[in-house]
Design a protein around this motif. Structure first.
Motif, PDB file in Angstrom:
ATOM      1  N   MET A 154     -27.759 -23.816   6.259  1.00 34.27           N
ATOM      2  CA  MET A 154     -28.231 -24.702   5.218  1.00 34.27           C
ATOM      3  C   MET A 154     -29.476 -24.136   4.548  1.00 34.27           C
ATOM      4  SD  MET A 154     -28.357 -28.681   5.200  1.00 34.27           S
ATOM      5  CE  MET A 154     -29.759 -29.601   4.718  1.00 34.27           C
ATOM      6  N   ASN A 155     -30.046 -23.095   5.102  1.00 32.23           N
ATOM      7  CA  ASN A 155     -31.223 -22.503   4.489  1.00 32.23           C
ATOM      8  C   ASN A 155     -30.866 -21.583   3.332  1.00 32.23           C
ATOM      9  OD1 ASN A 155     -32.898 -23.798   6.264  1.00 32.23           O
ATOM     10  ND2 ASN A 155     -32.829 -22.144   7.752  1.00 32.23           N
ATOM     11  N   LYS A 156     -29.624 -21.094   3.298  1.00 31.24           N
ATOM     12  CA  LYS A 156     -29.199 -20.188   2.241  1.00 31.24           C
ATOM     13  C   LYS A 156     -28.041 -20.815   1.491  1.00 31.24           C
ATOM     14  CE  LYS A 156     -30.300 -16.431   5.285  1.00 31.24           C
ATOM     15  NZ  LYS A 156     -29.800 -15.338   6.087  1.00 31.24           N
ATOM     16  N   TYR A 157     -28.228 -21.047   0.202  1.00 30.70           N
ATOM     17  CA  TYR A 157     -27.143 -21.555  -0.624  1.00 30.70           C
ATOM     18  C   TYR A 157     -27.373 -21.150  -2.065  1.00 30.70           C
ATOM     19  CZ  TYR A 157     -30.218 -25.459  -1.967  1.00 30.70           C
ATOM     20  OH  TYR A 157     -31.252 -26.217  -2.431  1.00 30.70           O
ATOM     21  N   ALA A 158     -26.326 -21.318  -2.868  1.00 32.12           N
ATOM     22  CA  ALA A 158     -26.394 -21.007  -4.286  1.00 32.12           C
ATOM     23  C   ALA A 158     -25.676 -22.117  -5.046  1.00 32.12           C
ATOM     24  CB  ALA A 158     -25.744 -19.659  -4.590  1.00 32.12           C
ATOM     25  N   ILE A 159     -26.068 -22.307  -6.285  1.00 29.61           N
ATOM     26  CA  ILE A 159     -25.371 -23.230  -7.167  1.00 29.61           C
ATOM     27  C   ILE A 159     -24.714 -22.381  -8.247  1.00 29.61           C
ATOM     28  CG2 ILE A 159     -25.601 -25.125  -8.803  1.00 29.61           C
ATOM     29  CD1 ILE A 159     -27.883 -26.160  -7.103  1.00 29.61           C
ATOM     30  N   ILE A 160     -23.376 -22.488  -8.328  1.00 30.47           N
ATOM     31  CA  ILE A 160     -22.619 -21.680  -9.271  1.00 30.47           C
ATOM     32  C   ILE A 160     -21.925 -22.586 -10.274  1.00 30.47           C
ATOM     33  CG2 ILE A 160     -22.221 -19.826  -7.612  1.00 30.47           C
ATOM     34  CD1 ILE A 160     -19.375 -20.913  -7.277  1.00 30.47           C
ATOM     35  N   GLU A 161     -21.498 -21.968 -11.368  1.00 30.51           N
ATOM     36  CA  GLU A 161     -20.743 -22.698 -12.387  1.00 30.51           C
ATOM     37  C   GLU A 161     -19.386 -22.024 -12.531  1.00 30.51           C
ATOM     38  OE1 GLU A 161     -20.877 -23.615 -17.157  1.00 30.51           O
ATOM     39  OE2 GLU A 161     -22.585 -22.681 -16.187  1.00 30.51           O
ATOM     40  N   THR A 162     -18.324 -22.758 -12.241  1.00 34.47           N
ATOM     41  CA  THR A 162     -16.975 -22.245 -12.396  1.00 34.47           C
ATOM     42  C   THR A 162     -16.003 -23.404 -12.559  1.00 34.47           C
ATOM     43  OG1 THR A 162     -15.254 -20.865 -11.430  1.00 34.47           O
ATOM     44  CG2 THR A 162     -16.589 -22.126  -9.909  1.00 34.47           C
ATOM     45  N   GLY A 163     -15.006 -23.199 -13.351  1.00 43.57           N
ATOM     46  CA  GLY A 163     -14.007 -24.235 -13.571  1.00 43.57           C
ATOM     47  C   GLY A 163     -14.542 -25.457 -14.279  1.00 43.57           C
ATOM     48  N   GLY A 164     -15.592 -25.316 -15.068  1.00 47.45           N
ATOM     49  CA  GLY A 164     -16.145 -26.444 -15.796  1.00 47.45           C
ATOM     50  C   GLY A 164     -17.003 -27.364 -14.955  1.00 47.45           C
ATOM     51  N   GLU A 165     -17.350 -26.962 -13.747  1.00 55.78           N
ATOM     52  CA  GLU A 165     -18.197 -27.789 -12.895  1.00 55.78           C
ATOM     53  C   GLU A 165     -19.170 -26.905 -12.128  1.00 55.78           C
ATOM     54  OE1 GLU A 165     -14.974 -28.249  -9.283  1.00 55.78           O
ATOM     55  OE2 GLU A 165     -15.146 -29.807 -10.782  1.00 55.78           O
ATOM     56  N   GLN A 166     -20.205 -27.528 -11.610  1.00 55.39           N
ATOM     57  CA  GLN A 166     -21.212 -26.819 -10.833  1.00 55.39           C
ATOM     58  C   GLN A 166     -21.041 -27.156  -9.364  1.00 55.39           C
ATOM     59  OE1 GLN A 166     -24.943 -28.001 -12.513  1.00 55.39           O
ATOM     60  NE2 GLN A 166     -24.570 -26.939 -14.434  1.00 55.39           N
ATOM     61  N   LEU A 167     -21.107 -26.136  -8.515  1.00 49.36           N
ATOM     62  CA  LEU A 167     -20.895 -26.299  -7.079  1.00 49.36           C
ATOM     63  C   LEU A 167     -22.050 -25.711  -6.302  1.00 49.36           C
ATOM     64  CD1 LEU A 167     -17.219 -25.233  -6.403  1.00 49.36           C
ATOM     65  CD2 LEU A 167     -18.215 -27.434  -5.993  1.00 49.36           C
ATOM     66  N   ARG A 168     -22.381 -26.367  -5.200  1.00 52.62           N
ATOM     67  CA  ARG A 168     -23.336 -25.807  -4.254  1.00 52.62           C
ATOM     68  C   ARG A 168     -22.525 -25.101  -3.178  1.00 52.62           C
ATOM     69  NH1 ARG A 168     -26.749 -28.850   0.296  1.00 52.62           N
ATOM     70  NH2 ARG A 168     -27.876 -27.025   0.995  1.00 52.62           N
ATOM     71  N   VAL A 169     -22.684 -23.781  -3.057  1.00 53.99           N
ATOM     72  CA  VAL A 169     -21.877 -22.997  -2.129  1.00 53.99           C
ATOM     73  C   VAL A 169     -22.762 -22.358  -1.071  1.00 53.99           C
ATOM     74  CG1 VAL A 169     -20.048 -22.550  -3.787  1.00 53.99           C
ATOM     75  CG2 VAL A 169     -21.936 -20.966  -3.632  1.00 53.99           C
ATOM     76  N   GLU A 170     -22.206 -22.222   0.126  1.00 60.91           N
ATOM     77  CA  GLU A 170     -22.866 -21.580   1.251  1.00 60.91           C
ATOM     78  C   GLU A 170     -21.937 -20.517   1.801  1.00 60.91           C
ATOM     79  OE1 GLU A 170     -23.870 -24.527   4.141  1.00 60.91           O
ATOM     80  OE2 GLU A 170     -24.937 -25.770   2.697  1.00 60.91           O
ATOM     81  N   PRO A 171     -22.468 -19.433   2.353  1.00 63.32           N
ATOM     82  CA  PRO A 171     -21.608 -18.396   2.929  1.00 63.32           C
ATOM     83  C   PRO A 171     -20.817 -18.930   4.123  1.00 63.32           C
ATOM     84  CG  PRO A 171     -23.838 -17.573   2.623  1.00 63.32           C
ATOM     85  CD  PRO A 171     -23.877 -19.038   2.357  1.00 63.32           C
ATOM     86  N   GLY A 172     -19.542 -18.544   4.184  1.00 57.84           N
ATOM     87  CA  GLY A 172     -18.689 -18.928   5.297  1.00 57.84           C
ATOM     88  C   GLY A 172     -17.940 -20.232   5.109  1.00 57.84           C
ATOM     89  N   ARG A 173     -18.148 -20.945   4.023  1.00 58.94           N
ATOM     90  CA  ARG A 173     -17.451 -22.215   3.791  1.00 58.94           C
ATOM     91  C   ARG A 173     -16.433 -22.036   2.674  1.00 58.94           C
ATOM     92  NH1 ARG A 173     -20.916 -27.374   3.414  1.00 58.94           N
ATOM     93  NH2 ARG A 173     -18.844 -28.170   3.786  1.00 58.94           N
ATOM     94  N   PHE A 174     -15.418 -22.916   2.637  1.00 55.05           N
ATOM     95  CA  PHE A 174     -14.408 -22.832   1.592  1.00 55.05           C
ATOM     96  C   PHE A 174     -14.543 -24.026   0.657  1.00 55.05           C
ATOM     97  CE2 PHE A 174     -12.355 -25.060   5.072  1.00 55.05           C
ATOM     98  CZ  PHE A 174     -11.771 -26.143   4.444  1.00 55.05           C
TER      99      PHE A 174
END
Length: 116
Positions: free
Chosen positions: A1-21
């Motif tokens: 939970m200490n490392k994450y990114a917010i990306i924009e794809t598919g017309g929406e914004q997602l909070r993503v973390e390594p190792g999760r789907f």
């Protein structure tokens, strides 16, 4: 939970973390026939990266920031039923829709060439 990114794809914004789907409606750059399993993807539209105590914010996107992942599989989501009815005119219309979706897993989040 200490490392994450917010990306924009598919017309929406997602909070993503390594190792999760995650499930995405569509990838803008890939056509559905190219979405086979284990296809490697690179997402350059990174809005924010948090690495423990440091936060990097882009305007609008971060330069030299990449989210690396791979596609697990494509699938169709559950059916949504839409029912329209005009009571006084005795008209009814019922139809459904199934959205195509792609599941991908995030492998790495990199900033300036270093994996976080």
């Amino acid at each position: 939970m200490n490392k994450y990114a917010i990306i924009e794809t598919g017309g929406e914004q997602l909070r993503v973390e390594p190792g999760r789907f995650y499930d995405i409606r569509h990838f803008a750059s890939l056509k559905p026939e190219f979405l086979s399993s284990n296809t490697k993807i690179l997402i350059y539209r990174v809005l924010l990266i948090r690495n423990e105590t440091t936060v990097s914010i882009g305007q609008p996107w971060l330069k030299n920031a990449i989210v690396k992942g791979r596609i697990l599989h494509s699938h169709i989501e559950n059916k949504i039923t839409v029912y329209k009815m005009n009571s006084k005119k005795k008209t009814r219309r019922k139809f459904g829709h199934r959205q195509n979706s792609t599941r991908f897993v995030v492998d790495f989040i990199s900033l300036d060439g270093k994996n976080l």
